[in-house]
Design a protein around this motif. Sequence first.
Motif, PDB file in Angstrom:
ATOM      1  N   ASP A  87      -9.516   3.245   2.192  1.00 52.42           N
ATOM      2  CA  ASP A  87      -8.838   3.268   1.170  1.00 52.42           C
ATOM      3  C   ASP A  87      -7.481   2.685   1.417  1.00 52.42           C
ATOM      4  O   ASP A  87      -6.496   3.169   2.128  1.00 52.42           O
ATOM      5  CB  ASP A  87      -8.662   4.865   0.990  1.00 52.42           C
ATOM      6  CG  ASP A  87      -7.550   5.198  -0.309  1.00 52.42           C
ATOM      7  OD1 ASP A  87      -7.122   4.313  -1.023  1.00 52.42           O
ATOM      8  OD2 ASP A  87      -7.512   6.286  -0.709  1.00 52.42           O
ATOM      9  N   THR A  88      -7.238   1.515   1.060  1.00 52.60           N
ATOM     10  CA  THR A  88      -6.218   0.479   1.572  1.00 52.60           C
ATOM     11  C   THR A  88      -4.855   1.032   0.901  1.00 52.60           C
ATOM     12  O   THR A  88      -3.982   0.869   1.593  1.00 52.60           O
ATOM     13  CB  THR A  88      -6.759  -0.855   1.105  1.00 52.60           C
ATOM     14  OG1 THR A  88      -8.069  -1.346   1.702  1.00 52.60           O
ATOM     15  CG2 THR A  88      -5.649  -1.813   1.589  1.00 52.60           C
ATOM     16  N   SER A  89      -5.135   1.328  -0.365  1.00 54.88           N
ATOM     17  CA  SER A  89      -4.017   1.908  -0.891  1.00 54.88           C
ATOM     18  C   SER A  89      -3.254   2.818  -0.184  1.00 54.88           C
ATOM     19  O   SER A  89      -2.005   3.088   0.002  1.00 54.88           O
ATOM     20  CB  SER A  89      -3.966   2.284  -2.445  1.00 54.88           C
ATOM     21  OG  SER A  89      -4.437   1.081  -3.273  1.00 54.88           O
ATOM     22  N   GLU A  90      -3.926   4.034   0.269  1.00 56.52           N
ATOM     23  CA  GLU A  90      -3.609   4.892   1.075  1.00 56.52           C
ATOM     24  C   GLU A  90      -3.084   4.500   2.654  1.00 56.52           C
ATOM     25  O   GLU A  90      -2.138   4.971   2.832  1.00 56.52           O
ATOM     26  CB  GLU A  90      -4.818   6.048   1.348  1.00 56.52           C
ATOM     27  CG  GLU A  90      -4.390   7.495   2.017  1.00 56.52           C
ATOM     28  CD  GLU A  90      -2.987   8.156   1.327  1.00 56.52           C
ATOM     29  OE1 GLU A  90      -2.637   9.132   2.202  1.00 56.52           O
ATOM     30  OE2 GLU A  90      -2.897   7.896   0.331  1.00 56.52           O
ATOM     31  N   ARG A  91      -3.783   3.790   2.989  1.00 54.97           N
ATOM     32  CA  ARG A  91      -3.431   3.229   4.161  1.00 54.97           C
ATOM     33  C   ARG A  91      -1.938   2.378   4.117  1.00 54.97           C
ATOM     34  O   ARG A  91      -1.218   2.777   5.312  1.00 54.97           O
ATOM     35  CB  ARG A  91      -4.389   2.069   4.722  1.00 54.97           C
ATOM     36  CG  ARG A  91      -4.147   1.446   6.178  1.00 54.97           C
ATOM     37  CD  ARG A  91      -5.368   0.526   6.334  1.00 54.97           C
ATOM     38  NE  ARG A  91      -5.332   0.043   7.789  1.00 54.97           N
ATOM     39  CZ  ARG A  91      -6.043  -0.891   8.462  1.00 54.97           C
ATOM     40  NH1 ARG A  91      -7.243  -1.374   7.873  1.00 54.97           N
ATOM     41  NH2 ARG A  91      -6.023  -0.991   9.665  1.00 54.97           N
ATOM     42  N   ARG A  92      -1.752   1.851   3.229  1.00 57.03           N
ATOM     43  CA  ARG A  92      -0.402   1.123   3.078  1.00 57.03           C
ATOM     44  C   ARG A  92       0.657   2.308   2.857  1.00 57.03           C
ATOM     45  O   ARG A  92       1.740   2.285   3.183  1.00 57.03           O
ATOM     46  CB  ARG A  92      -0.528   0.232   1.704  1.00 57.03           C
ATOM     47  CG  ARG A  92      -1.470  -1.132   2.139  1.00 57.03           C
ATOM     48  CD  ARG A  92      -1.242  -1.904   1.012  1.00 57.03           C
ATOM     49  NE  ARG A  92      -2.114  -3.245   1.472  1.00 57.03           N
ATOM     50  CZ  ARG A  92      -2.199  -4.226   0.602  1.00 57.03           C
ATOM     51  NH1 ARG A  92      -1.708  -4.323  -0.595  1.00 57.03           N
ATOM     52  NH2 ARG A  92      -3.046  -5.276   0.943  1.00 57.03           N
ATOM     53  N   ARG A  93       0.309   3.156   2.046  1.00 55.34           N
ATOM     54  CA  ARG A  93       1.182   4.394   1.717  1.00 55.34           C
ATOM     55  C   ARG A  93       1.637   5.226   3.068  1.00 55.34           C
ATOM     56  O   ARG A  93       2.768   5.518   3.031  1.00 55.34           O
ATOM     57  CB  ARG A  93       0.496   5.249   0.768  1.00 55.34           C
ATOM     58  CG  ARG A  93       1.469   6.254   0.324  1.00 55.34           C
ATOM     59  CD  ARG A  93       0.749   7.471  -0.732  1.00 55.34           C
ATOM     60  NE  ARG A  93       0.303   6.566  -2.102  1.00 55.34           N
ATOM     61  CZ  ARG A  93      -1.079   6.437  -2.367  1.00 55.34           C
ATOM     62  NH1 ARG A  93      -2.030   6.993  -1.500  1.00 55.34           N
ATOM     63  NH2 ARG A  93      -1.346   5.642  -3.520  1.00 55.34           N
ATOM     64  N   ARG A  94       0.539   5.303   3.820  1.00 58.30           N
ATOM     65  CA  ARG A  94       1.036   5.999   5.009  1.00 58.30           C
ATOM     66  C   ARG A  94       1.843   5.379   6.034  1.00 58.30           C
ATOM     67  O   ARG A  94       2.890   5.604   6.606  1.00 58.30           O
ATOM     68  CB  ARG A  94      -0.155   6.281   5.897  1.00 58.30           C
ATOM     69  CG  ARG A  94      -0.983   7.533   4.907  1.00 58.30           C
ATOM     70  CD  ARG A  94      -2.452   7.992   5.878  1.00 58.30           C
ATOM     71  NE  ARG A  94      -3.040   8.830   5.002  1.00 58.30           N
ATOM     72  CZ  ARG A  94      -4.069   9.654   5.464  1.00 58.30           C
ATOM     73  NH1 ARG A  94      -4.363   9.472   6.739  1.00 58.30           N
ATOM     74  NH2 ARG A  94      -4.764  10.234   4.403  1.00 58.30           N
ATOM     75  N   ILE A  95       1.523   3.819   6.193  1.00 64.48           N
ATOM     76  CA  ILE A  95       2.418   3.036   7.095  1.00 64.48           C
ATOM     77  C   ILE A  95       3.936   2.898   6.364  1.00 64.48           C
ATOM     78  O   ILE A  95       4.707   2.829   7.292  1.00 64.48           O
ATOM     79  CB  ILE A  95       1.684   1.660   7.486  1.00 64.48           C
ATOM     80  CG1 ILE A  95       2.390   1.047   8.703  1.00 64.48           C
ATOM     81  CG2 ILE A  95       1.577   0.772   6.195  1.00 64.48           C
ATOM     82  CD1 ILE A  95       2.252   1.787   9.850  1.00 64.48           C
ATOM     83  N   VAL A  96       3.795   2.574   5.165  1.00 65.92           N
ATOM     84  CA  VAL A  96       5.199   2.416   4.468  1.00 65.92           C
ATOM     85  C   VAL A  96       5.853   3.888   4.400  1.00 65.92           C
ATOM     86  O   VAL A  96       7.264   3.715   4.994  1.00 65.92           O
ATOM     87  CB  VAL A  96       5.082   2.233   3.061  1.00 65.92           C
ATOM     88  CG1 VAL A  96       6.450   2.146   2.326  1.00 65.92           C
ATOM     89  CG2 VAL A  96       4.397   0.585   2.991  1.00 65.92           C
ATOM     90  N   ALA A  97       5.268   4.835   4.670  1.00 65.94           N
ATOM     91  CA  ALA A  97       5.974   6.083   4.630  1.00 65.94           C
ATOM     92  C   ALA A  97       6.825   6.219   6.148  1.00 65.94           C
ATOM     93  O   ALA A  97       7.930   6.675   6.437  1.00 65.94           O
ATOM     94  CB  ALA A  97       5.130   7.297   4.480  1.00 65.94           C
TER      95      ALA A  97
END
Length: 243
Positions: A87-97
Amino acid sequence: MAVERIDYKAGAVAATGALVYDEKVAGRRPLLLVAPNWLGVSEDAVERVRSMAGRKYVALVADMYGGGRVAGTPDEAGGLANAVRQDTSERRRRIVAALEALRRESDARGIGDLKRQAAAGFCFGGGNVLELARAGADVQAVICAHGDLVTPMPAKPGDIKAAICVLHGSKDPVVPKEHRDTFETEMEACGAKWQMLVFGGLLHSFCEIESDVPGIACYDAGAARQSFQMIDDFATAAFAGKL
């Protein structure tokens, strides 16, 4: 060195990272977000970041699984990492957070210089920081050490603001040459400022002494020493606008 466990939200995930800094140093320092390998926020990862931060950086070990979870076995780690990769969108969401948590917590303590920010990652974490760059994070430098290089959501022109550095082994069986070629094509197409150093003959995880797996991953002391120096040098040059 201070190591504080920091709780933050990454979408619906309650994450716990490790904020690392020298409490004896006065003033604001550059920020260094570090995405660990697939084991998560392990003691090895924290100790590595203690060394990387030193007196120079305020660093955060990012939690990509939630709850500061540490995988106990390679099978468990593979399951956790692959779930995030799917889930690339979720992956990005977590590292941005995680980056936002580093900014917030370092600023609240009066120790973070928000004008100087970099991210580095190892293996699975290397892929995470590349996704941070693809998400358009406003950081000066992103360094990926023996990490995931390909993505189902490649960057478009103008997406990437950071300068990118990739450190990789020529014989890495986990992320082989065709992945390097795909990454190069992506970086050229999107107009990123990027560079790649390929260490001849090295396998996966050459920076991490605890990660040896015969035929797959092998620590190399010389390449590790050079890589950690390059992470600092690349970030420092990016902060100064010298890349």
